[in-house]
Design an enzyme around this catalytic site. Structure first.
Site, PDB file in Angstrom:
ATOM      1  N   ARG A  77      42.838  45.993  42.251  1.00 48.98           N
ATOM      2  CA  ARG A  77      41.632  46.205  41.923  1.00 48.98           C
ATOM      3  C   ARG A  77      40.450  46.408  42.851  1.00 48.98           C
ATOM      4  O   ARG A  77      39.748  46.965  42.752  1.00 48.98           O
ATOM      5  CB  ARG A  77      40.715  46.007  41.216  1.00 48.98           C
ATOM      6  CG  ARG A  77      42.124  45.773  39.300  1.00 48.98           C
ATOM      7  CD  ARG A  77      41.635  45.144  38.152  1.00 48.98           C
ATOM      8  NE  ARG A  77      40.371  45.059  37.418  1.00 48.98           N
ATOM      9  CZ  ARG A  77      40.645  46.114  36.708  1.00 48.98           C
ATOM     10  NH1 ARG A  77      41.597  47.376  36.211  1.00 48.98           N
ATOM     11  NH2 ARG A  77      39.686  46.597  36.092  1.00 48.98           N
ATOM     12  N   THR A  92      37.526  33.025  43.201  1.00 49.70           N
ATOM     13  CA  THR A  92      38.367  33.641  43.360  1.00 49.70           C
ATOM     14  C   THR A  92      37.299  34.423  44.722  1.00 49.70           C
ATOM     15  O   THR A  92      35.358  34.299  44.478  1.00 49.70           O
ATOM     16  CB  THR A  92      37.555  35.603  42.378  1.00 49.70           C
ATOM     17  OG1 THR A  92      39.222  35.051  41.164  1.00 49.70           O
ATOM     18  CG2 THR A  92      38.075  36.949  42.979  1.00 49.70           C
ATOM     19  N   GLY A 100      49.932  40.096  40.981  1.00 50.80           N
ATOM     20  CA  GLY A 100      50.073  41.342  41.631  1.00 50.80           C
ATOM     21  C   GLY A 100      51.523  42.168  41.435  1.00 50.80           C
ATOM     22  O   GLY A 100      52.243  41.481  42.282  1.00 50.80           O
ATOM     23  N   HIS A 134      44.009  41.630  43.925  1.00 54.05           N
ATOM     24  CA  HIS A 134      42.880  41.224  42.956  1.00 54.05           C
ATOM     25  C   HIS A 134      43.716  42.803  42.128  1.00 54.05           C
ATOM     26  O   HIS A 134      42.548  43.039  41.525  1.00 54.05           O
ATOM     27  CB  HIS A 134      41.780  42.077  43.429  1.00 54.05           C
ATOM     28  CG  HIS A 134      40.476  41.427  42.013  1.00 54.05           C
ATOM     29  ND1 HIS A 134      39.912  40.280  42.338  1.00 54.05           N
ATOM     30  CD2 HIS A 134      40.143  41.839  41.318  1.00 54.05           C
ATOM     31  CE1 HIS A 134      39.271  40.281  41.340  1.00 54.05           C
ATOM     32  NE2 HIS A 134      39.328  41.621  40.667  1.00 54.05           N
ATOM     33  N   TYR A 167      34.106  32.699  39.954  1.00 54.32           N
ATOM     34  CA  TYR A 167      33.215  33.642  40.346  1.00 54.32           C
ATOM     35  C   TYR A 167      31.966  33.114  40.863  1.00 54.32           C
ATOM     36  O   TYR A 167      30.855  32.324  39.857  1.00 54.32           O
ATOM     37  CB  TYR A 167      32.757  35.279  39.959  1.00 54.32           C
ATOM     38  CG  TYR A 167      33.601  36.324  39.493  1.00 54.32           C
ATOM     39  CD1 TYR A 167      34.274  36.916  40.754  1.00 54.32           C
ATOM     40  CD2 TYR A 167      33.959  36.120  38.512  1.00 54.32           C
ATOM     41  CE1 TYR A 167      34.844  37.559  41.632  1.00 54.32           C
ATOM     42  CE2 TYR A 167      35.169  37.384  38.478  1.00 54.32           C
ATOM     43  CZ  TYR A 167      35.414  37.977  39.895  1.00 54.32           C
ATOM     44  OH  TYR A 167      36.627  39.099  39.383  1.00 54.32           O
ATOM     45  N   ARG A 178      47.454  42.261  33.680  1.00 53.45           N
ATOM     46  CA  ARG A 178      47.613  43.327  33.380  1.00 53.45           C
ATOM     47  C   ARG A 178      48.127  42.771  31.208  1.00 53.45           C
ATOM     48  O   ARG A 178      48.369  43.787  30.146  1.00 53.45           O
ATOM     49  CB  ARG A 178      47.787  44.801  33.233  1.00 53.45           C
ATOM     50  CG  ARG A 178      46.648  45.256  34.924  1.00 53.45           C
ATOM     51  CD  ARG A 178      47.010  46.543  35.368  1.00 53.45           C
ATOM     52  NE  ARG A 178      45.754  46.789  36.095  1.00 53.45           N
ATOM     53  CZ  ARG A 178      45.751  46.613  37.664  1.00 53.45           C
ATOM     54  NH1 ARG A 178      46.870  45.826  37.657  1.00 53.45           N
ATOM     55  NH2 ARG A 178      45.328  47.100  38.355  1.00 53.45           N
TER      56      ARG A 178
END
Length: 362
Positions: free
Chosen positions: A261, A161, A290, A258, A135, A313
Site C-alpha cells: 500500500r 510502523t 504481506g 505495508h 504511528y 486484509r
C-alpha cells in the site's frame, strides 16, 4: 446484522469473495487498494505461491503442536492479526468484534493507531493479548501520550510502523471516491497536532511540511528510553535498515512492505525476508506479513526464518462476512492448514521448521 458464515467459506479467498459483495464499492476499494499499480501487492501473494515444499514421509508426529513463545507470551499458533485501520468500515462493532474473534482462537491482535475505538475501550473488552501499532506523531508529547495510554491499558508491545511517513499513491481508492463515513475517525488521535503543511500552486504536500516531523532513527532511540515495553519496527525490507534497527535497540523487526500500500515495485516480503533474517542473525525475532493467505504461506515464512506471521486484509474480509465468528473461523482455517502442512512435511513443532522444508530452487 452479520449473517451466518456461508457454508462454502472454506478458505480465506472465499471470505474475500463474499466481502466484495457485502462492502460498498468505495470501502472495498480502500480495503483492497494498493500503491500505484498494485504490483507489490500482487507480488506478495505470488511469491509465496512460487515457493515449493519438500514433503517428508513416515515421520513420528506424536505430540505435534504449533505452540509459540514470543516476547513473554505463550501463543497457540504463529498467526497474528496485523494492524489495520478503521474496522468499523466492515462491522458496526469494529475492533471489539475483531478482538473477540482473536481471543476465541488465542490469537494476538495488533491494534492500529487509526482504530475507530479508543485503546482503553478495546482493551477493556478484549479477552486476549494486544499489541499497539504506533504511528509516531509530529510532537513527541503526543507520541508519549499514545504510549502511556497503551501501557495503562495493558498492551504488551509497541509496533512502530516506519515505512509510511507519507501515504502511498493509492489510485484505486481515489478513483472510487473513498471517504470515511460520518462518525468514524481515528479517535486516538483526537486533539493531536498534525504536521503544518504549506500550500503552493501545483505542488503536493510531501516536501512542503508533511515530512518535517517524520520519525528518524534518533526518535526510536528516544522511544526506547521512554518505555519498558518491547519495541518492534514494522516495515523493514532492507538488510541495512535491519542492522540499524538492532543498533538502536529494537526488540524485533517485522519484514513488511505495508501490504503493497506504500511504495509500489518494492520486492515481495517473501523475497526480502531471508535477506533480513541473514543480517539479523538471530539477535532479535523477525516477523513477517504481506500476502499470507494459506497455512502453507506461513510454513514457508517460518522456513525462511520468521518467528511468526501477521495477517492484514483477510481479517477485514472475515469481519465483514461473519463478525467476531468470522475472524475466529478465518484464523482457525489458517491454523488447520498449517497443521496439515507440518504433518505432510514431517515437522512436529515450529522449531523443526527450517529451510529444508522448501524444495531446492535449483
Amino acid at each position: 446484522m452479520t449473517q451466518p458464515i456461508p457454508p462454502d467459506v472454506v478458505a480465506l479467498s472465499d471470505y474475500q469473495r463474499y466481502a466484495a459483495a457485502i462492502l460498498p464499492a468505495p470501502v472495498c476499494a480502500y480495503v483492497e487498494g494498493a500503491g500505484a499499480d498494485g504490483l507489490t501487492a500482487q507480488a506478495n501473494q505470488s511469491a509465496w505461491q512460487g515457493l515449493r515444499l519438500h514433503s517428508c514421509l513416515l515421520c513420528d508426529m506424536r505430540g505435534a503442536n504449533t505452540d509459540l513463545r514470543l516476547f513473554g507470551l505463550e501463543l497457540p499458533h504463529p498467526f497474528l492479526l496485523a494492524p489495520v485501520a478503521f474496522h468499523g468500515l466492515a462491522h458496526p462493532e469494529g475492533e471489539h468484534a475483531t478482538a473477540l474473534g482473536a481471543a476465541a482462537t488465542g490469537s494476538l491482535m495488533v491494534v492500529s493507531t487509526q482504530a475507530g475505538l479508543t485503546l482503553a475501550e478495546i482493551a477493556q473488552q478484549a479477552q486476549g493479548p494486544l499489541w499497539f501499532q504506533l504511528y509516531m506523531q509530529a510532537e513527541r508529547a503526543d507520541t508519549l501520550s499514545l504510549v502511556r495510554r497503551a501501557e495503562a491499558a495493558g498492551y504488551r508491545a509497541l509496533v512502530v510502523t516506519v515505512d509510511a511517513p507519507v501515504n502511498g499513491i493509492r489510485n484505486t481508492e481515489v478513483r472510487a471516491g473513498f471517504a470515511l463515513p460520518e462518525g468514524l475517525r481515528a479517535v486516538n488521535l483526537d486533539g493531536m497536532r498534525p504536521p503544518q503543511i504549506r500550500a503552493l500552486p501545483g505542488r503536493a504536500a510531501t516536501f512542503l511540511g508533511l515530512l518535517d516531523h517524520a520519525p528518524r532513527w534518533e526518535d526510536i532511540l528516544w522511544l526506547k528510553a521512554q518505555t519498558r515495553l518491547p519495541v518492534l519496527l514494522k516495515g523493514i525490507m532492507s538488510p541495512d535498515d535491519a542492522e540499524r534497527a538492532v543498533e538502536v535497540g529494537a526488540d524485533g523487526v517485522i519484514v513488511s512492505n505495508h501490504g503493497g500500500r506504500a511504495l509500489d515495485t518494492l520486492p515481495a516480503t517473501a523475497e526480502a525476508l531471508p535477506v533480513v533474517v541473514r543480517r539479523i542473525a538471530g539477535r532479535v525475532p523477525v516477523l513477517c506479513d504481506g500476502g499470507i493467505r494459506r497455512g502453507t504461506d506461513a510454513l514457508k515464512a517460518l522456513a525462511l526464518g520468521a518467528s511468526a506471521v501477521l495477517v492484514g486484509r483477510p481479517q477485514i474480509h472475515a469481519l465483514a462476512v461473519g463478525g467476531a465468528a468470522g475472524v475466529a473461523h478465518m484464523l482457525t482455517i489458517l491454523r488447520a492448514e498449517l497443521e496439515v502442512a507440518m504433518a505432510l512435511t514431517g515437522r512436529r513443532n515450529l522449531a523443526e521448521i527450517d529451510e529444508t522444508v522448501l524444495w531446492p530452487s535449483s
